[in-house]
Write a protein that holds these residues in place. Structure first.
Motif, PDB file in Angstrom:
ATOM      1  N   LEU A  13       2.248   0.049  -0.829  1.00 53.47           N
ATOM      2  CA  LEU A  13       3.129  -1.095  -0.660  1.00 53.47           C
ATOM      3  C   LEU A  13       2.717  -2.248  -1.574  1.00 53.47           C
ATOM      4  CD1 LEU A  13       5.557  -2.223   0.832  1.00 53.47           C
ATOM      5  CD2 LEU A  13       4.032  -3.017   2.637  1.00 53.47           C
ATOM      6  N   MET A  14       1.409  -2.458  -1.730  1.00 55.09           N
ATOM      7  CA  MET A  14       0.958  -3.537  -2.608  1.00 55.09           C
ATOM      8  C   MET A  14       1.379  -3.285  -4.049  1.00 55.09           C
ATOM      9  SD  MET A  14      -2.801  -4.778  -1.358  1.00 55.09           S
ATOM     10  CE  MET A  14      -3.533  -3.161  -1.481  1.00 55.09           C
ATOM     11  N   HIS A  15       1.165  -2.057  -4.528  1.00 53.87           N
ATOM     12  CA  HIS A  15       1.564  -1.736  -5.905  1.00 53.87           C
ATOM     13  C   HIS A  15       3.086  -1.808  -6.063  1.00 53.87           C
ATOM     14  CE1 HIS A  15      -2.329  -0.612  -7.622  1.00 53.87           C
ATOM     15  NE2 HIS A  15      -2.617  -0.029  -6.457  1.00 53.87           N
ATOM     16  N   HIS A  16       3.776  -1.371  -5.038  1.00 57.25           N
ATOM     17  CA  HIS A  16       5.238  -1.402  -5.095  1.00 57.25           C
ATOM     18  C   HIS A  16       5.740  -2.848  -5.129  1.00 57.25           C
ATOM     19  CE1 HIS A  16       9.061   0.613  -4.879  1.00 57.25           C
ATOM     20  NE2 HIS A  16       9.450  -0.106  -3.837  1.00 57.25           N
ATOM     21  N   ILE A  17       5.111  -3.713  -4.339  1.00 58.96           N
ATOM     22  CA  ILE A  17       5.493  -5.129  -4.342  1.00 58.96           C
ATOM     23  C   ILE A  17       5.245  -5.734  -5.719  1.00 58.96           C
ATOM     24  CG2 ILE A  17       4.882  -7.397  -3.419  1.00 58.96           C
ATOM     25  CD1 ILE A  17       4.324  -6.001  -0.741  1.00 58.96           C
ATOM     26  N   ARG A  18       4.094  -5.412  -6.287  1.00 53.71           N
ATOM     27  CA  ARG A  18       3.773  -5.948  -7.618  1.00 53.71           C
ATOM     28  C   ARG A  18       4.829  -5.524  -8.647  1.00 53.71           C
ATOM     29  NH1 ARG A  18      -1.184  -3.212 -10.350  1.00 53.71           N
ATOM     30  NH2 ARG A  18       0.460  -1.626 -10.444  1.00 53.71           N
ATOM     31  N   ILE A  48       9.923   2.127   0.164  1.00 52.12           N
ATOM     32  CA  ILE A  48       9.134   3.365   0.154  1.00 52.12           C
ATOM     33  C   ILE A  48       9.565   4.204   1.349  1.00 52.12           C
ATOM     34  CG2 ILE A  48       6.817   4.333   0.416  1.00 52.12           C
ATOM     35  CD1 ILE A  48       5.725   1.889  -0.983  1.00 52.12           C
ATOM     36  N   ILE A  49       9.823   5.495   1.110  1.00 54.95           N
ATOM     37  CA  ILE A  49      10.320   6.381   2.164  1.00 54.95           C
ATOM     38  C   ILE A  49       9.152   7.165   2.749  1.00 54.95           C
ATOM     39  CG2 ILE A  49      11.937   8.242   2.720  1.00 54.95           C
ATOM     40  CD1 ILE A  49      13.486   7.442   0.162  1.00 54.95           C
ATOM     41  N   LEU A  50       8.942   7.008   4.049  1.00 56.36           N
ATOM     42  CA  LEU A  50       7.903   7.759   4.758  1.00 56.36           C
ATOM     43  C   LEU A  50       8.614   8.894   5.512  1.00 56.36           C
ATOM     44  CD1 LEU A  50       4.827   7.730   5.324  1.00 56.36           C
ATOM     45  CD2 LEU A  50       5.336   6.465   7.411  1.00 56.36           C
ATOM     46  N   ALA A  51       8.604  10.099   4.913  1.00 56.16           N
ATOM     47  CA  ALA A  51       9.318  11.244   5.471  1.00 56.16           C
ATOM     48  C   ALA A  51       8.395  11.999   6.430  1.00 56.16           C
ATOM     49  CB  ALA A  51       9.801  12.160   4.355  1.00 56.16           C
ATOM     50  N   VAL A  52       8.747  11.979   7.717  1.00 61.08           N
ATOM     51  CA  VAL A  52       7.908  12.568   8.764  1.00 61.08           C
ATOM     52  C   VAL A  52       8.458  13.944   9.140  1.00 61.08           C
ATOM     53  CG1 VAL A  52       7.006  12.289  11.095  1.00 61.08           C
ATOM     54  CG2 VAL A  52       7.303  10.280   9.623  1.00 61.08           C
TER      55      VAL A  52
END
Length: 690
Positions: free
Chosen positions: A292-297, A179-183
């Protein structure tokens, strides 16, 4: 589902033990320009000051930060077991089991470890630093802090620092499980955001990009970020979240993260009351945890498949390396026997590993015998290199000083031996090709059939030397036999050979038939005795192999022809005449008798040559098989055992290559890690987390 993130952390620990990144685990990568507030966002999520601060590029190595939520009860239990004094602590992978409770020490260790690898010249490195933070105040997350995007080298930075940083960022965010966290800072134009630009390169649909807008409190007076936070400027599928960072003055005054979070909440309630509950650091932490949880799933099924495939590959690799040698004597005998068996099986076509790209072993030997050698012999012209003048000269030379009444047999034997001799070169070339293929089989067995030999390079070299020496010893013996096969044919020209006799009889019948046809074509006014005499002139010494009696008219015709040849000039006084100076025509039209004599010899040569060629084509492959191929097959194992199976050579021959033991240990560790990872994922299924 909350337990999925600790599972991924556990998988990360498993692969960290072997120092491998072959599995791309779900994680969150933080991307932004220098001084965009990346470090402040991470510290807000942790709730503590732990990252290096300064001007210019500070983050020069990827920092993989694992946040582990610890319940108070678990915290007390862990504190008693590990002797931890405090409710929060950290652990680095490179410092093994050392526990840090002072976060200033954590910051100094990050700086020291960065300089240890990247140096102190502001250069960067792609080797990550692994840090784990245990705290009751964090949510379970795995974050990767990456160097800030820069455009211009500063100080003694490399000139291509922009390219280096860009490639490092793309290496992490190209991972489809990331997951990309673009700041991006709120006081800059979102349309020029470098973080969003680089994120779109690998995630054009924005399915795994979350935008964070920092420094909401530093916007110009009279402006706000309402349109940006509502997604009206740059729409991002996972959303945009605004946060307020601590200023440098706050950091210098030791303002705590908790106080900063309270001030942030107050600012949002005052400035953006309608959006306050969907912005801020706490909301960002919960959102990241949920994403992150949904992405891991979503990633676990593919992750499980990838781990199982890798486990099978490393199991096969470990098997190819073999177990450490205990009984050297038995191991040596086993390897020798296996190599000899594989060598023979490759010749017989029963090898375990069948080559599909090209002919190999026995199949190639068969091709050499029946295609290469056979076609080469068939392409040899029975009369090649033999002109009519050569035949006529041989006939004349065989008659000696007297005119011949018959076509001499010596001329036939002389010429046919010359032609048969031409079969020797392709026959010896056939032996050479088979020898080369027998040599190639050694390499084939080494590469495909007996990979255990790769463990012992000295044994491999010794086996190659023994087999090569055996082939080398059999080569002259086989060549000698093939040479003798041709010599046997040259030693006795068997004109009584059934096939040759049949050819002569057929040829005589054809000539007799031609004579009858010419008799019928003569005019009726010509007397039969004169007609017979004329035909006798034409046929003398041609149709019958033993020749035909010349008629008396031949002498007269010869006398007339001799009168037409100009005699040499009369010798002058004091000068001798050299009779060899009389010119001999190099090319002339042959008489009918001469032409028929040459045709008879040529036909006989061709007929006998084809008989010999058939014999050679059959006998040479048999000789090669007996003296070379079969002999090597039958004596290979005994030769290897006799040369190599000696107590004095055991230790030397079974010495492994220098890196073989290291590669075996690495493969074993990786296989163990993959098996652990497989068990972890199996536990997820059993607990219905997935």
């Amino acid at each position: 589902m909350e337990a999925l993130i600790p599972v991924i952390n556990k998988l990360q620990d498993v692969f960290n033990t072997v120092g491998a990144d072959i599995i791309q685990l779900p994680q969150i990568a933080v991307v932004g320009t220098q001084s965009s507030g990346k470090s402040s966002v991470l510290e807000s999520l942790v709730g503590r000051d732990l990252l290096p601060r300064g001007t210019g590029i500070v983050t020069r190595r990827p920092l993989i930060l694992q946040l582990v939520h610890v319940d108070p009860e678990d915290h007390r239990k862990t504190s008693d077991e590990n002797g931890v004094d405090g409710e929060e602590w950290g652990k680095f992978l490179h410092t093994k089991n050392r526990i840090y409770t002072d976060f200033d020490e954590i910051r100094h260790e990050i700086e020291a470890e960065t300089e240890r690898i990247s140096g102190n010249n502001k250069g960067i490195s792609d080797e990550p630093i692994h840090l784990k933070i245990f705290s009751p105040h964090v949510v379970n997350l795995t974050l990767v802090d990456l160097p800030g995007i820069t455009k211009v080298p500063v100080g003694d930075q490399p000139k291509d620092i922009e390219i280096q940083i860009r490639e490092l960022i793309l290496k992490y965010i190209s991972n489809p499980n990331c997951i990309i966290l673009a700041v991006t800072a709120a006081n800059t134009d979102m349309a020029t955001s470098e973080a969003l630009k680089v994120a779109r390169e690998v995630d054009p649909d924005g399915r795994r990009t979350l935008a964070v807008v920092t420094k909401l409190d530093l916007m110009d007076a009279g402006t706000d970020a309402m349109d940006v936070l509502m997604g009206r400027v740059i729409p991002v599928k996972l959303g945009l979240i605004g946060v307020v960072n601590r200023s440098q003055l706050d950091i210098n005054n030791k303002k705590s993260v908790a106080d900063a979070n309270r001030d942030e909440h107050a600012f949002l309630q005052k400035k953006y009351p309608s959006l306050a509950n969907r912005n801020g650091t706490k909301y960002l932490a919960r959102t990241l945890n949920r994403l992150l949880m949904h992405h891991i799933r979503d990633c676990l099924p593919e992750l499980k498949t990838r781990i199982n495939v890798l486990a099978a590959q490393y199991q096969s690799l470990l098997s190819s390396y073999g177990e450490p040698v205990e009984d050297k004597s038995a191991t040596l005998l086993q390897l020798i026997t296996k190599f000899a068996a594989e060598y023979c099986n490759t010749i017989e076509g029963t090898a375990k590993y069948i080559e599909t790209a090209e002919l190999c072993g026995g199949a190639r030997i068969c091709y050499i015998f029946h295609e290469t050698f056979g076609r080469t012999l068939e392409s040899v012209d029975p009369l090649g290199g033999l002109t009519t003048i050569d035949v006529l000269t041989a006939i004349r030379n065989a008659t000696g000083p007297r005119p011949a009444l018959f076509v001499p047999e010596v001329s036939f034997e002389l010429l046919v031996k010359r032609q048969v001799k031409r079969l020797e070169e392709p026959s010896l070339r056939c032996v050479e090709l088979v020898h080369e293929e027998m040599q190639r089989i050694i390499q084939h067995c080494s590469n495909y059939s007996t990979q255990e030999l790769l463990r012992f390079p000295k044994l491999h070299d010794a086996i190659v030397e023994v087999v090569t020496s055996l082939l080398r010893k059999r080569l002259p013996v086989t060549n000698e036999m093939v040479h003798n096969l041709v010599a046997i044919e040259l030693a006795y020209i068997n004109t009584k050979h059934p096939d040759f006799a049949d050819a002569c009889g057929l040829m005589n019948n054809n000539i007799e038939e031609q004579r009858r046809n010419r008799m019928r074509e003569l005019p009726s006014a010509v007397p039969r005795d004169k007609a017979a005499g004329a035909l006798g002139d034409q046929e003398a010494g041609t149709g019958n192999w033993r020749g035909m009696l010349k008629k008396g008219e031949d002498g007269q015709a010869d006398d007339k022809s001799k009168q037409q040849v100009p005699l040499p000039a009369s010798p002058q006084k004091g000068h001798a005449v050299n009779l060899l100076d009389v010119p001999v025509p190099v090319a002339r039209k042959l008489s009918a008798r001469e032409q028929r004599d040459c045709e008879v010899i040529e036909r006989l040569i061709k007929s006998y040559f084809l008989i010999v060629r058939k014999n050679i084509q059959d006998s040479v492959p048999k000789a090669v098989m007996h003296f070379l191929v079969n002999h090597v097959k039958d004596s290979l194992q005994s030769e290897l055992v006799g040369q190599l199976y000696k107590p004095a050579l055991l230790d030397d021959l079974l010495t492994e290559s220098e890196d073989m033991a290291q590669r075996r240990n690495e493969a074993a560790d990786m296989l163990k890690a993959l098996q652990k990872a497989s068990h972890v994922i199996a536990e997820i299924r059993e607990t219905h987390l997935w």
